[in-house]
Write an enzyme that holds these catalytic residues in place. Structure first.
Site, short mmCIF file in Angstrom:
data_model
loop_
_atom_site.label_atom_id
_atom_site.label_comp_id
_atom_site.label_asym_id
_atom_site.label_seq_id
_atom_site.Cartn_x
_atom_site.Cartn_y
_atom_site.Cartn_z
N ASP A 74 0.80 -1.23 0.00
CA ASP A 74 0.00 0.00 0.00
C ASP A 74 0.83 1.28 0.00
O ASP A 74 0.27 2.38 -0.07
CB ASP A 74 -1.02 0.01 1.15
CG ASP A 74 -0.40 0.07 2.54
OD1 ASP A 74 0.82 -0.13 2.67
OD2 ASP A 74 -1.16 0.30 3.51
N CYS B 2 -1.99 3.55 6.18
CA CYS B 2 -1.54 2.66 7.25
C CYS B 2 -2.32 2.88 8.54
O CYS B 2 -2.45 1.95 9.36
CB CYS B 2 -0.06 2.90 7.56
SG CYS B 2 1.07 2.58 6.20
#
Length: 389
Positions: A252, A377
């Protein structure tokens, strides 16, 4: 910003005995924590998923966003105050667009509520750190309901020794929302996965096919388990980077879908010297160029250039200056603001082009970024219809 906390990259070096940023006392304190249990050693096996199980794309409707309040001074040292300010800033920004539930230790709930304001719901639940993407279960849809898949968080391969509260988040959180919990047959984190919502999954091999998570398991075995646990049809493997950050290079911060068949790929600032991260992006590009998605279609690859490292406001050798770690919420996309106005504006324009109809909201997160992460995150979407007010 203090130089004394363990970022998610420097933590790895500290635990290996070469912690340049950590004090000796801090490293010793962490090394005395007992190791956690192995992959799903005491967890019940997942129920067999139905044929209609689906891993939704992030741009689909959210019921809420989960976040976590950083709890441990031993992790952030003098920067605990500043990273909490970053988390509160992100929570308030997202709460303008959808319901935000922030998990906080019971003795820290009131302080977290004051910092985040009344628009954010703060609930008492033991956590260790802010990385909700990795600790909250991965949500899938099946037979008209939402299911939370618990991937047996083990502190990124036991690199963060104190993680027992984060490892229990799935067991503690899901009953509050009457969401059934499945236990995956492997260890991984939510930041390891990127999906188009139509059966395609992007994964870095370094973060999953790794003996610190899944000892002795082959890539083929893990791929079959991912397909079963998440209901995906096609897994595209990227090499990633081993042993350079605590996550072993989650996908990501590297490449993200913006629509089926379209990805944004992190790109180093022009003229920056090549390193393991730029080489990882080059390898990802070569794989994605040849890959097809679950529908058999080729992928369109769009560059998402990083800012000029001499113009950003953040500091530290481990500062993560990728724009790829954005978060897509209901009616908005949240991206980091790094302080290089030209690069920030360029990234905002790219995101606006690929998420038409959504506001693109820059948020300052310098301490989170110095800790090795980003907005994605620290957030975790639950798919579904927003709750009625």
């Amino acid at each position: 910003m203090s130089p004394h906390f363990l970022s998610r990259r420097t933590a790895l070096r500290a635990f290996a005995g070469a912690g340049a940023l950590a004090s000796g006392a801090l490293a010793a304190c962490r090394s005395q924590d007992p190791p956690q249990s192995g992959p799903a050693a005491s967890a019940r096996p997942a129920s067999r998923p139905g044929a209609d199980r689906r891993f939704p794309a992030e741009w689909e409707s959210h019921a809420r966003t989960f976040m976590s309040w950083p709890a441990l001074r031993r992790v952030w040292s003098l920067d605990l105050r500043y990273v909490r300010e970053d988390i509160a800033r992100v929570a308030r920004a997202v709460a303008e667009y959808e319901h935000v539930v922030l998990l906080a230790r019971p003795d820290q709930q009131d302080a977290a509520q004051r910092a985040c304001g009344s628009q954010v719901e703060v609930i008492p639940l033991p956590v260790d750190d802010l990385w909700a993407r990795d600790t909250v279960p991965v949500f899938v849809e099946e037979s008209g309901r939402t299911v939370g898949v618990d991937f047996n968080f083990n502190g990124w391969g036991n690199k963060q020794k104190k993680h027992d509260s984060d490892a229990a988040v799935g067991r503690s959180l899901l009953p509050k929302y009457k969401i059934p919990r499945d236990t995956a047959p492997l260890v991984a984190e939510g930041g390891s996965f990127e999906t188009d919502g139509q059966g395609t999954l992007l994964v870095t091999e370094s973060s999953v096919v790794n003996d610190n998570r899944n000892p002795g398991k082959s890539r083929e075995t893990i791929e079959a388990e991912l397909k079963q646990a998440l209901g995906v049809k096609k897994v595209i493997w990227l090499a990633g980077v081993r042993g350079q950050d605590i996550t072993d290079a989650h996908v990501d911060s590297l490449v993200r879908f913006t629509a089926p068949g379209v990805v944004l790929l992190d790109k180093a600032f022009p003229g920056a010297p090549a390193d393991v991260w730029s080489r990882s992006a080059d390898q990802a590009r070569s794989v994605l160029t040849e890959a097809t998605d679950a529908r058999g279609k080729r992928l369109e690859i769009i560059d998402l250039p990083q800012p000029d490292p001499d113009r950003i406001t953040g500091t530290g050798d481990d500062f993560v200056s990728t724009y790829a770690n954005f978060y897509v919420a209901n009616d908005a996309v949240f991206m980091p603001r790094f302080g290089d106005k030209r690069a920030d504006d360029r990234a905002r324009g790219i995101l606006k082009e690929h998420f038409p109809g959504r506001d693109v909201v820059p948020v300052g997160i310098d301490t989170i970024a110095a800790g090795g992460g980003g907005i994605h995150c620290s957030t975790h979407d639950q798919p579904g219809e927003p709750p009625a007010h």
